[in-house]
Design an enzyme around this catalytic site. Structure first.
Site, PDB file in Angstrom:
ATOM      1  N   ASP A  99       4.022   0.572   5.527  1.00 55.26           N
ATOM      2  CA  ASP A  99       3.429   0.666   4.207  1.00 55.26           C
ATOM      3  C   ASP A  99       2.135  -0.166   4.235  1.00 55.26           C
ATOM      4  O   ASP A  99       1.846  -0.872   5.211  1.00 55.26           O
ATOM      5  CB  ASP A  99       4.404   0.180   3.121  1.00 55.26           C
ATOM      6  CG  ASP A  99       4.021   0.733   1.743  1.00 55.26           C
ATOM      7  OD1 ASP A  99       2.899   1.241   1.596  1.00 55.26           O
ATOM      8  OD2 ASP A  99       4.848   0.641   0.809  1.00 55.26           O
TER       9      ASP A  99
HETATM   10  C1  BGC Z   1       2.893   2.028  -1.571  1.00 53.95           C
HETATM   11  C2  BGC Z   1       3.251   3.306  -0.849  1.00 53.95           C
HETATM   12  C3  BGC Z   1       2.041   4.190  -0.710  1.00 53.95           C
HETATM   13  C4  BGC Z   1       0.951   3.425  -0.003  1.00 53.95           C
HETATM   14  C5  BGC Z   1      -0.301   4.235   0.262  1.00 53.95           C
HETATM   15  C6  BGC Z   1       1.661   1.368  -1.006  1.00 53.95           C
HETATM   16  O1  BGC Z   1       1.217   0.363  -1.841  1.00 53.95           O
HETATM   17  O2  BGC Z   1       3.975   1.143  -1.510  1.00 53.95           O
HETATM   18  O3  BGC Z   1       4.283   3.954  -1.521  1.00 53.95           O
HETATM   19  O4  BGC Z   1       2.376   5.364  -0.009  1.00 53.95           O
HETATM   20  O5  BGC Z   1       0.612   2.298  -0.786  1.00 53.95           O
HETATM   21  O6  BGC Z   1      -1.029   4.469  -0.871  1.00 53.95           O
END
Ligand code: BGC
Length: 766
Positions: free
Chosen positions: A291
């Site tokens: 993530d």
């Molecule tokens: C979130 C994810 C997301 C990623 C990309 C993160 O802050 O937890 O769910 O896919 O950002 O935008």
């Protein structure tokens, strides 16, 4: 010569039929061809180029025409970027892809990802709302349309489905998941993967799914985002892992590691999770991305500096690094120092290249950048129609005293509330590609619906929250003008409109950014500004319909006691306002059922219908000394899992079992006759629950094991049957042995998890 043959294999394309009936280019590949291609390519890659494939940097603000001069462009040219994310627009993406394909040494195409969580420009309900349809074909269709639109605009990889089970309404991201139940969550996970990926990604209008957040993200302590998770493995396997596994079994091509710790180690650096469970036990063959800054975040977790944690992540089974620059920046040094091996790096690089190969990007790097498609396939009338239908299915009618709903179109309606005339709040959290300026407000949709018949008297009545700073925080990505008039002026206007009306429709609750990432809250009651206005409106003496917007279960005790009708509308997406009108005026009969318990008090959390008995279970709902209960609130939910009313009424006949004995490899059938005894044609969601009376470990009082969504015309009856076999009764014990033993089981069928009929059967050894 070898390269010529590989090029031939690569260019093999055939045509297939797209969802809209037109022909789409199809891409077929086989494993040996893919392996040979990747072997050849990797034999020509430098270490830095391999590490570049593992890098998913933050995109920056690339705009068409400037791509070539941005910092990212320089990195792409030197082969230091594997993909980019959340960049919108086929033209822009094509231009960036061109840099990779024309100006980097090995011309390896980039993969373009996006958080396409519940639709692209055609936006469907937030996942929690969508789950309340219990309609798997509709859910699959929503993902199919999302893929159609995204791939027409350059995106071939979605960071969805989000399948984190959650029992805690305080957690803001409960809005992004499918509720509290592993069985329903698993069916939804499969449907989403099927919708996105179609037939193994062969058609150009399908995209790769990324299952997230692996794992247990929804179990953050106290519902505070990113917080500690501590859970027994027995519980992980029985309650929290099934939806992830179901998505992988359905063929999801990638996974995203979660931010939280699992068993004391951040998921991003947790080898047990990312390799032993995911790959060795479950046979996952795709790639795992972190993530956002997941690797760098292991430093404040206390796992070491960036070099240490990057090596830890790679060793754990992470293949791609979102935003930390850890893998691309430190692995060369770690390789020299023997902290990681070339084999570890090659393995991750291979998985990324294979994903690109499967998506057909080597055959045609511009496969998803057909500018003609972008103009024709996004936000079409057909897709919007589907979104409107599905949004209406997601609404849950919580209360409808004296059949207040549906309203006649000739009714004089006072439409009041901070959510009544907002566009930005309609799509809901995580709507990266949404174009909310094109979406209708509730006011516009109601005006359109009653045109020539009724009248809508609109007054905002109050701001979302009393506190301006708190409102700014709660509308960060969906900001609309805060009304600067005084509380008294706004209230007087609303009361005047109410006095002139036959009925008050109050559009309130949360703004869309009061749920979602980093939107955890401990007070999940109606905000004071709105509650105080409702109290005043009640005094006008007109019936009030509450349209409750929320991305989580809210505590609605006061509303339940005082308001005659409550329709939970979540955030229904781009067509939500029209869908609300459809349901309010009875064009569509509400059919949604809750997939998460609505608590009576925040102190009950975490809460689920599927709990374990203590040694001192409470009978009934009243406080009893030395029983497991609270002195000041009932144990159960205000609105239980599976609950939802309709404009019609359903009668459940006597539950029948084909036999009260089930053998280990046999089956029995449970049947109930369901009758539509009201005046509306309607859908009902019939639910099957089971309880294992004696287990190797304790077993929940009730577990959903089947459901069926049926349509019944007014006056129509139908037998609904569920087949039960021993496989459905298996569970993990504390040694993680999966199995079931003979004994007594309780079977329950009903319209929700509370109001069930019971029967008993015995599982026998033979
Ligand atoms: C979130 C994810 C997301 C990623 C990309 C993160 O802050 O937890 O769910 O896919 O950002 O935008």
């Amino acid at each position: 010569m070898k390269r010529v043959i590989l090029a031939c294999i690569l260019s093999l394309t055939v045509t297939g039929i797209m969802a809209d009936g037109k022909k789409a280019a199809k891409w077929q590949y086989d494993e040996p061809a893919m392996r040979a291609f990747v072997d050849d390519l990797m034999s020509r890659m430098t270490l830095q180029e391999k590490l570049g494939q593992l890098n998913l940097p933050v995109t920056g603000d690339i705009v068409t025409g400037e791509a070539k001069s941005s910092d990212i462009a320089a990195l792409i040219k030197q082969g230091s970027v594997g993909g980019l994310f959340n960049l919108k627009g086929a033209a822009k993406i094509k231009e960036v892809q061109k840099i990779a394909v024309e100006q980097s040494r090995l011309k390896i195409p980039l993969i373009f990802g996006m958080d396409v969580i519940h639709g692209y420009e055609t936006v469907f309900p937030i996942p929690l709302g969508l789950s309340c349809t219990w309609d798997m074909p509709a859910i699959e269709r929503s993902a199919r349309i999302a893929a159609q639109e995204s791939t027409a605009d350059g995106i071939c990889w979605t960071f969805s489905p989000m399948v984190d089970i959650c029992h805690d309404a305080r957690w803001g991201r409960i809005s992004e998941g499918n509720g509290e139940d592993p069985f329903l969550g698993s069916r939804i996970a499969e449907a989403m993967v099927r919708g996105y990926q179609g037939q193994a990604l062969q058609a150009e209008n399908t995209m790769m799914a990324c299952v997230k957040h692996f794992a247990l993200y929804g179990a953050a302590e106290a519902g505070r985002d990113y917080n500690t998770v501590d859970m027994s493995r027995w519980r992980m396997f029985n309650e929290y892992f099934p939806p992830y596994k179901a998505a992988f079994d359905a063929g999801a091509g990638s996974a995203m590691a979660s931010f939280n710790i699992v068993d004391g180690i951040p998921a991003t650096g947790n080898r047990w999770l990312q390799t032993e469970v995911l790959r060795n036990m479950w046979g996952f063959k795709g790639f795992v991305v972190t993530d956002y800054t997941g690797i760098a975040e292991m430093t404040p977790h206390g796992m070491g500096d960036l070099q240490e944690v990057s090596a830890l992540a790679l060793k754990a089974g992470i293949d791609m690094d979102m935003v930390s620059d850890g893998l691309v920046g430190t692995l060369e040094k770690s390789l020299e120092q023997g902290k990681v091996s070339m084999k570890d790096i090659d393995q991750a690089c291979r998985r990324i290249l294979e994903a690109k190969y499967k998506l057909g990007l080597f055959a045609d790097p511009y496969r998803y950048c057909d500018l003609r498609r972008a103009g024709k396939e996004i936000y079409t009338q057909d897709s919007r129609q589907e979104a409107r239908r599905i949004a209406a299915e997601s609404f849950v009618l919580l209360k409808n005293e004296a059949k207040l709903l549906p309203l006649a179109k000739s009714t004089k309606i006072a439409l009041i509330g901070p959510l009544a005339n907002t566009r930005a709040n309609m799509p809901g959290t995580w709507s990266v590609a949404a174009e909310s300026s094109r979406y209708a407000t509730v006011l516009e949709a109601l005006q359109q619906a009653v045109k020539g018949q009724g009248e809508i008297l609109y007054a905002k009545g109050c701001n979302l929250l009393y506190d301006a700073q708190a409102e700014a925080d709660a509308t960060m990505f969906a900001r609309e003008m805060r009304d600067e008039r005084s509380v008294e002026t706004m209230r007087a206007e609303a009361l005047a409109a109410a006095a002139k009306s036959d009925v008050i429709v109050f559009a309130g609750g949360e703004s869309s950014e009061m749920s979602g990432e980093c939107s955890s809250r401990v007070n999940i009651e109606m905000p004071d500004a709105q509650h105080d206005l409702l109290v005043e409106l009640l005094k006008v003496g007109k019936p009030i319909v509450l349209l409750n917007f929320s991305g989580r279960p809210m505590i609605l005790n006061w509303e339940t006691e005082h308001l005659p009708a409550i329709l939970e509308v979540w955030f229904g997406g781009s067509e939500a306002a029209y869908a609300i009108a459809d349901v309010l005026f009875g064009e569509v009969c509400p059919s949604g059922k809750l997939t998460t318990s609505f608590p009576r008090h925040v102190g009950q959390l975490p809460l689920s219908y599927s709990y374990y008995n203590t040694g001192r279970p409470l009978e009934g709902s009243q406080f009893k000394k030395f029983r497991s209960c609270y002195m000041d609130v009932q144990n159960d939910a205000l609105y239980p899992f599976g609950f939802g009313l309709s404009y019609t009424t359903f009668n459940y006949g006597q539950l029948r079992l084909s036999s009260d004995k089930l053998s280990m490899n046999g089956e029995i059938v449970a049947t109930v006759k369901v009758s539509n005894t009201g005046r509306y044609d309607a859908d009902e969601i019939v639910q099957l629950y089971l309880c294992d009376k004696v287990g190797r470990v304790v077993r929940p009082v009730k577990e959903l094991k089947g459901f069926e969504r049926i349509s019944l015309k007014a006056g129509e009856s139908r037998d609904v049957s569920f087949t039960i076999n021993a496989e459905m009764l298996k569970y993990y014990d504390n040694e993680l042995t999966y199995g079931v033993e003979p004994g007594e089981f309780e079977l329950m069928i009903g319209p929700n998890s509370r109001d069930v009929q019971q029967a008993v059967f015995t599982l026998q050894n033979q």
